[in-house]
Scaffold this motif. Structure first.
Motif, short mmCIF file in Angstrom:
data_model
loop_
_atom_site.label_atom_id
_atom_site.label_comp_id
_atom_site.label_asym_id
_atom_site.label_seq_id
_atom_site.Cartn_x
_atom_site.Cartn_y
_atom_site.Cartn_z
N ILE A 24 7.83 9.96 -34.39
CA ILE A 24 9.23 9.75 -34.77
C ILE A 24 9.75 8.44 -34.18
CG2 ILE A 24 11.58 10.65 -34.49
CD1 ILE A 24 9.94 12.12 -36.57
N SER A 25 9.43 8.16 -32.93
CA SER A 25 9.87 6.90 -32.31
C SER A 25 9.30 5.70 -33.04
CB SER A 25 9.45 6.87 -30.84
OG SER A 25 10.02 7.94 -30.14
N TYR A 26 8.03 5.78 -33.40
CA TYR A 26 7.40 4.69 -34.14
C TYR A 26 8.09 4.49 -35.49
CZ TYR A 26 4.00 2.12 -36.92
OH TYR A 26 3.41 1.20 -37.73
N ALA A 27 8.38 5.58 -36.19
CA ALA A 27 9.04 5.47 -37.50
C ALA A 27 10.43 4.86 -37.37
CB ALA A 27 9.14 6.85 -38.16
N ILE A 28 11.17 5.25 -36.34
CA ILE A 28 12.53 4.73 -36.13
C ILE A 28 12.48 3.23 -35.88
CG2 ILE A 28 14.48 4.75 -34.52
CD1 ILE A 28 14.09 7.79 -34.30
N VAL A 29 11.57 2.80 -35.02
CA VAL A 29 11.49 1.37 -34.68
C VAL A 29 10.89 0.57 -35.84
CG1 VAL A 29 10.42 -0.28 -33.11
CG2 VAL A 29 11.40 1.82 -32.21
N LYS A 30 9.82 1.07 -36.45
CA LYS A 30 9.11 0.33 -37.50
C LYS A 30 9.98 0.13 -38.73
CE LYS A 30 5.56 -1.24 -39.86
NZ LYS A 30 5.06 -2.55 -39.69
#
Length: 197
Positions: A24-30
């Motif tokens: 989820i963190s990766y998706a939010i930042v990416k």
């Protein structure tokens, strides 16, 4: 709480919480979900600002308590507490002004974007309200037109069977004329309503 009741439970699914959080963190930042860049930028700037204001606040408290304490020769706790309260009262409006200035400098584009989105939402709501009003008007018009049409249809169905009866023809002429006048009146009201004010 499960071991208290002598229930053995291996919480192996909880090991995936960390993996889920990373994804989820990766998706939010990416993909810049939830305007993460604005949140990070604003959070960083406000953290620095709060740190600076706190440092200035404590510096002012220290300098004022030291200088006034020596000048008045008072160094008691109530005096220091009164000085801290006085400076806090002065600093709060100053902090708000600094925050507004920071917002105007760093986030002017964001405020303009929010204002544009609010304007779009307002226009969208007005459009939806108009569409709802038109839907209500159309439903009312359909009901008002359907009643006279039902009467006309009923009389036209009986026309071939009862045409020879003079009472029926007289009633047919009178009622069908009235119902057509009703429909004409409804359409005229609608046209008057549709005219620009």
């Amino acid at each position: 709480f499960l071991p208290v009741y002598n229930i053995n439970f291996d919480p192996w699914p909880t090991h995936f919480v960390f993996v889920y959080s990373v994804i989820i963190s990766y998706a939010i930042v990416k993909h810049n979900l939830m305007d993460i860049q604005i949140v990070v930028k604003k959070g960083l700037i406000y953290s620095i600002l709060i740190g600076l204001i706190t440092a200035v606040y404590f510096g002012a408290v220290f300098i004022l308590t030291q200088s006034l304490g020596k000048a008045v020769n008072i160094s008691s706790f109530p005096f220091i507490l009164a000085m801290v309260t006085l400076i806090a009262i002065v600093f709060k409006p100053l902090e708000r002004r600094i925050q507004k200035a920071i917002d105007a400098i760093f986030f002017k584009e964001m405020q303009d974007k929010i204002a544009q989105e609010n304007l779009k939402l307002k226009h969208e709501l007005e459009k939806q309200d108009r569409l709802k009003a038109v839907a209500v008007l159309a439903a009312g018009m359909a009901h008002e037109i359907k009643n006279p049409l039902s009467a006309i249809k009923t009389f036209t169905e009986y026309l071939p069977v009862k045409y020879q009866e003079p009472g029926f023809r007289e009633k047919f002429q009178r009622i069908v004329g009235q119902e057509v006048d009703k429909i004409d009146g409804i359409v005229r009201q609608l046209l008057d309503f549709a005219k620009p004010a």
